[in-house]
Design a protein around this motif. Structure first.
Motif, short mmCIF file in Angstrom:
data_model
loop_
_atom_site.label_atom_id
_atom_site.label_comp_id
_atom_site.label_asym_id
_atom_site.label_seq_id
_atom_site.Cartn_x
_atom_site.Cartn_y
_atom_site.Cartn_z
N LYS A 1 -5.50 -17.53 -14.17
CA LYS A 1 -4.73 -18.57 -14.85
C LYS A 1 -3.36 -18.75 -14.19
CE LYS A 1 -3.10 -20.12 -19.35
NZ LYS A 1 -3.11 -19.93 -20.81
N TYR A 2 -2.73 -17.66 -13.82
CA TYR A 2 -1.38 -17.74 -13.26
C TYR A 2 -1.37 -18.42 -11.89
CZ TYR A 2 3.30 -16.34 -11.79
OH TYR A 2 4.60 -16.36 -11.36
N PHE A 3 -2.34 -18.03 -11.06
CA PHE A 3 -2.36 -18.58 -9.70
C PHE A 3 -3.16 -19.88 -9.60
CE2 PHE A 3 -1.67 -13.98 -8.50
CZ PHE A 3 -0.33 -14.16 -8.20
N GLY A 4 -3.91 -20.22 -10.65
CA GLY A 4 -4.58 -21.50 -10.68
C GLY A 4 -5.85 -21.60 -9.88
N PHE A 5 -6.58 -20.52 -9.70
CA PHE A 5 -7.88 -20.60 -9.03
C PHE A 5 -8.82 -19.56 -9.61
CE2 PHE A 5 -4.96 -18.33 -6.12
CZ PHE A 5 -5.52 -17.05 -6.15
N ARG B 1 -4.30 -11.92 3.44
CA ARG B 1 -3.47 -10.82 2.94
C ARG B 1 -2.00 -11.22 2.90
NH1 ARG B 1 -0.61 -6.25 3.79
NH2 ARG B 1 -1.24 -4.47 2.50
N SER B 2 -1.57 -11.93 3.93
CA SER B 2 -0.16 -12.33 3.98
C SER B 2 0.19 -13.25 2.80
CB SER B 2 0.14 -13.03 5.30
OG SER B 2 -0.72 -14.15 5.48
N ASP B 3 -0.76 -14.13 2.42
CA ASP B 3 -0.52 -15.01 1.28
C ASP B 3 -0.44 -14.21 -0.03
OD1 ASP B 3 -0.49 -17.25 2.89
OD2 ASP B 3 -2.65 -17.61 2.68
N TRP B 4 -1.29 -13.19 -0.14
CA TRP B 4 -1.24 -12.34 -1.32
C TRP B 4 0.10 -11.60 -1.41
CZ3 TRP B 4 -3.77 -12.96 -5.47
CH2 TRP B 4 -5.11 -13.36 -5.49
N THR C 1 2.93 -12.65 -0.30
CA THR C 1 3.94 -13.63 -0.72
C THR C 1 3.86 -13.86 -2.23
OG1 THR C 1 3.84 -14.72 1.44
CG2 THR C 1 4.78 -15.98 -0.40
N LYS C 2 2.64 -14.02 -2.74
CA LYS C 2 2.47 -14.25 -4.17
C LYS C 2 2.95 -13.05 -4.98
CE LYS C 2 -1.24 -17.66 -4.09
NZ LYS C 2 -0.43 -18.69 -4.79
N LYS C 3 2.68 -11.86 -4.49
CA LYS C 3 3.13 -10.66 -5.20
C LYS C 3 4.64 -10.60 -5.26
CE LYS C 3 2.83 -5.62 -5.14
NZ LYS C 3 2.25 -4.42 -4.48
N LYS C 4 5.28 -10.92 -4.12
CA LYS C 4 6.74 -10.86 -4.06
C LYS C 4 7.36 -11.91 -4.97
CE LYS C 4 10.61 -11.22 -0.84
NZ LYS C 4 11.00 -11.44 0.57
N ASN C 5 6.83 -13.13 -4.94
CA ASN C 5 7.41 -14.21 -5.73
C ASN C 5 7.18 -14.03 -7.24
OD1 ASN C 5 8.29 -15.41 -3.37
ND2 ASN C 5 6.53 -16.80 -3.22
N SER C 6 6.04 -13.48 -7.61
CA SER C 6 5.70 -13.32 -9.03
C SER C 6 6.29 -12.06 -9.64
CB SER C 6 4.18 -13.29 -9.20
OG SER C 6 3.64 -12.12 -8.59
N LYS C 7 6.58 -11.06 -8.78
CA LYS C 7 7.07 -9.74 -9.22
C LYS C 7 6.01 -8.99 -10.03
CE LYS C 7 11.92 -11.19 -9.38
NZ LYS C 7 13.15 -11.28 -10.22
N LEU C 8 4.77 -9.40 -9.89
CA LEU C 8 3.68 -8.71 -10.57
C LEU C 8 3.28 -7.46 -9.79
CD1 LEU C 8 1.45 -11.76 -11.57
CD2 LEU C 8 2.78 -10.31 -13.13
N ILE D 1 -8.60 -7.85 -5.11
CA ILE D 1 -7.25 -7.41 -5.48
C ILE D 1 -7.31 -6.45 -6.67
CG2 ILE D 1 -5.03 -8.18 -6.41
CD1 ILE D 1 -5.37 -8.82 -3.47
N LEU D 2 -8.06 -6.81 -7.68
CA LEU D 2 -8.11 -5.99 -8.88
C LEU D 2 -8.91 -4.71 -8.68
CD1 LEU D 2 -8.41 -8.85 -11.49
CD2 LEU D 2 -6.48 -7.31 -11.16
N LYS D 3 -9.88 -4.75 -7.80
CA LYS D 3 -10.60 -3.52 -7.47
C LYS D 3 -9.65 -2.52 -6.82
CE LYS D 3 -14.62 -1.82 -4.91
NZ LYS D 3 -15.76 -2.20 -4.02
N SER D 4 -8.78 -3.03 -5.97
CA SER D 4 -7.79 -2.18 -5.32
C SER D 4 -6.74 -1.70 -6.31
CB SER D 4 -7.12 -2.95 -4.18
OG SER D 4 -6.15 -2.17 -3.53
#
Length: 698
Positions: free
Chosen positions: A615-619, A627-630, A632-639, A660-663
């Motif tokens: 829901k948060y990322f919209g897909f 991996r690089s996009d992930w 960036t998303k982690k840094k921007n979201s602070k999740l 991601i969630l398995k990891s």
């Protein structure tokens, strides 16, 4: 003699309350204003009070309306043209005809049915012998009815006594404010009826049909030895406490001992002897009469000098001795050589000792010819949880060993948890001004007697889940069942949001269960009629990524499968479950249970975390990112979540939400904390949870 059952019909908020008594201690649990005190007060008044009070407030409102709707036109017709001397033949006869063949217009008032059993070998039934209705030697029960019945003679008298008031008020109905005046007039008619009621007792057969009227309600009270310990007690824990309640209770209890009474009988003479030897009475008389001499002389002149000599006698009785001992005796605690008063231990400790002393006094008063029963109202007052546990454990163990019978009312979760479901009766609100009494112990007993292994396992499960602290469900307005810590954190925080304010104001039981066990609660939910939201994961095959293969997959969630199979013959596919929810078939058991799980609206997720990130990322879960996009998303979201590593072409490696969630499997709690701490609840709340909470809030 044992009290087995009471059935209370049409009393205050109860249409019908069936109370089964255990042989030892019965626990009646319920929230504030559920009706515990009302029910217990009625029973206490029936079997112990000399004067029974019965008021309009004791009658269900719907019963009063039914009666008023029938009799009001009759009263109005009479007072439009009737006379006082015609009250009985022209009005009362239409409402309470003398002939038994004619229908009487009765206000449906309270009736209580009770069953008392005896042991044909051990019990002496001479007090009950006159009330035998069944001569079958294999049956060992007595049955009684206690009812509040209108007395025709009193009804006539009360109508006549209020004749002028009624005539005037019926005449005023044509004036302004007719509706208000009519309401007051109807209330007056009900009051007249209630003031004409007399308590009546019957002994009867098992079906409560063939009944014989007892001469007086006192006959029933004579069959009981009853002790009632109130919730509020005159105890104090500050320096102003001069009541010495513990020591007074000790004196009361010791008075039941024969050797004590022999000693007390000899004390008056022993006390009088030194008083007489020292001529104390003469000294008191001389000192007091000297000041009264002039007054006495003046009085003698008014009655011919025949006042007589004023004397002073001293008389000491056993009651005086007992009262003196209660005043001069004080309970103290020896603590390392120092003696501390009653107030030193606080209300909780003193409260527990006080109740124990009253129970010991009750025990000494046991009469084997009677039904011996004690009631304790909310003993948890002033006790912290550990003390509540100790007290109820002791109470159940002690009175089970003694073979004594009692009832404890409580709104303490600790009391209920320790007592267990086998002793439990539950009073719950069942609507506006309505309450109902439930017996969870009967459910467990039925399961234990079943020949099915799964039923026996379920009975053990109920015992276990109460033991570990989930007993709060009996007090709850509603319940939420969830799987793990992340759901708990999310739901607790969601209920602080303004949109769920209405839900947060209710008492919600939060119960953590695995996906395999939520279904076990179904029977208890049905019994207690608790509106319940079950939040669980869809748990389809984790290897399925694309939408079409997801729809064809079966699930491993036992709770969803079990609920689905109640109306279907086989385990469902994901696609069937999507349709099951669209058709609102996931709302079951007459609207009591809602099973919430992920659907295509939740990014085709199979778990809570997948639904939230999707829901948060919209897909949805099939979409992959580098991996690089992930990063960036982690840094921007602070999740807080983990990103897999790949030694070759690390930045170009692609990962799905599931990767991601398995990891991140070991850091789910950290993930949820990051959602909450970064105020992302509104943006990440899964659709299936918001829909479930909105349903629960209605």
């Amino acid at each position: 003699m044992k009290l087995i059952k009471m059935i209370v019909n049409d009393y205050r908020q109860f249409d019908k309350a069936e109370l089964d008594f255990d042989d030892d201690v019965t626990i009646i649990a319920g929230a504030n204003n559920s009706g515990k005190t009302s029910l217990i007060s009625l029973i206490k008044n029936m079997i112990s009070s000399e004067k029974i009070t019965y008021a309009e407030s004791d009658i269900p409102a719907k019963n009063m309306k039914i009666w008023i709707d029938r009799v009001f036109p009759l009263f109005k017709e009479f007072f439009d043209k009737g006379k006082i001397e015609e009250v009985e033949p022209n009005l009362i006869e239409k409402i309470l005809p003398l002939s038994d063949d004619d229908e009487k217009i009765l206000l449906k008032t309270t009736e209580v049915y009770m069953q008392i059993d005896y042991n044909d070998i051990e019990d002496d039934i001479k007090l009950f012998a006159d009330y035998i209705m069944d001569l079958d030697e294999n049956k060992h029960s007595f049955y009684f009815i206690y009812s509040f019945e209108v007395n025709r003679r009193l009804f006539v008298k009360n109508v006549v006594d209020n004749y002028e008031k009624l005539r005037r008020r019926f005449a005023e109905l044509e004036e302004p404010n007719k509706d208000l005046k009519q309401r007051y007039l109807q209330q007056l008619l009900v009051k007249i009826y209630v003031n004409s009621i007399k308590p009546t007792c019957y002994f009867c057969d098992k079906e409560y049909n063939n009944k014989c009227k007892m001469d007086d309600v006192k006959e029933l009270r004579k069959l009981f030895n009853f002790t009632y310990i109130k919730a509020s007690r005159p105890l104090d824990d500050d320096d102003t406490d001069h009541s010495h309640m513990l020591s007074k209770q000790m004196i009361k209890m010791v008075k039941l001992d024969e050797s004590w009474n022999e000693l007390i009988n000899s004390l008056p003479d022993e006390l009088l002897k030194p008083i007489q030897d020292k001529k104390i009475d003469e000294k008191v008389r001389t000192a007091s009469l000297k000041s009264l001499k002039d007054t006495i002389n003046a009085l003698e002149q008014t009655n011919g000098g025949k006042t007589g000599e004023l004397m002073l006698d001293m008389n000491v009785t056993e009651d005086d001795i007992s009262e003196l001992l209660q005043k001069i005796t004080s309970t103290t605690y020896n603590v390392d050589g120092y003696y501390l008063g009653e107030a030193s231990q606080g209300l909780g400790y003193s409260n527990m000792i006080y109740m124990h002393l009253q129970l010991k006094e009750y025990e000494k008063s046991i009469n084997p010819l009677k039904v011996n029963v004690f009631f304790i109202e909310e003993p948890e007052s002033h006790m912290h949880p550990q003390m509540q546990q100790v007290f109820i454990k002791y109470l159940i163990k002690y009175y089970r060993e003694k073979g004594l019978q009692g009832v404890v009312t409580t709104h303490s979760n600790e009391m209920v948890r320790v007592a267990g479901i086998s002793h439990l009766r539950v009073i719950r609100r069942a609507g506006d001004f309505k309450s109902a009494l439930y017996n969870p112990s009967s459910l467990v007993e039925k399961l234990k007697k079943s020949e099915k292994d799964e039923d026996k396992e379920l009975a053990n499960f109920f015992d276990w889940f109460f033991e570990i602290g989930y007993s709060e469900i009996v007090f709850a307005d509603k319940a939420i069942l969830y799987e793990g810590d992340t759901e708990r954190l999310l739901i607790r925080k969601l209920l602080t949001l303004p949109k769920y304010e209405k839900l947060s104001q209710q008492y919600i039981a939060f119960i953590q269960v695995g996906g395999a066990y939520a279904y076990n609660y179904r029977r208890l939910i049905e019994l207690l009629k608790i509106k319940t939201l079950i939040i669980t994961d869809l748990d389809y095959d984790k290897e399925c990524i694309e939408a079409e293969e997801i729809k064809k997959s079966e699930i491993t969630n036992a709770t969803i499968n079990n609920f689905y199979k109640e109306t279907n013959s086989q385990n469902p596919t994901v696609e069937q479950l999507y349709g099951w929810k669209v058709n609102k078939e996931n709302i079951m058991n007459n609207g009591l249970i809602y099973v919430a799980y992920q659907t295509y609206d939740d990014s085709y997720a199979r778990t809570l975390e997948e639904a939230m990130l999707g829901k948060y990322f919209g897909f949805d879960i099939s979409q992959k990112l580098k991996r690089s996009d992930w990063c960036t998303k982690k840094k921007n979201s602070k999740l807080q979540f983990s990103i897999p590593r790949n030694r070759q072409d690390e930045d170009d490696s692609e990962f799905s939400l599931r990767d991601i969630l398995k990891s991140s499997a070991g850091t789910k709690t950290d993930f949820m904390y990051s959602v909450i701490m970064n105020n992302l609840l509104n943006k990440m709340e899964p659709n299936y949870i918001s829909e479930g909470l909105e349903w629960l809030m209605k």
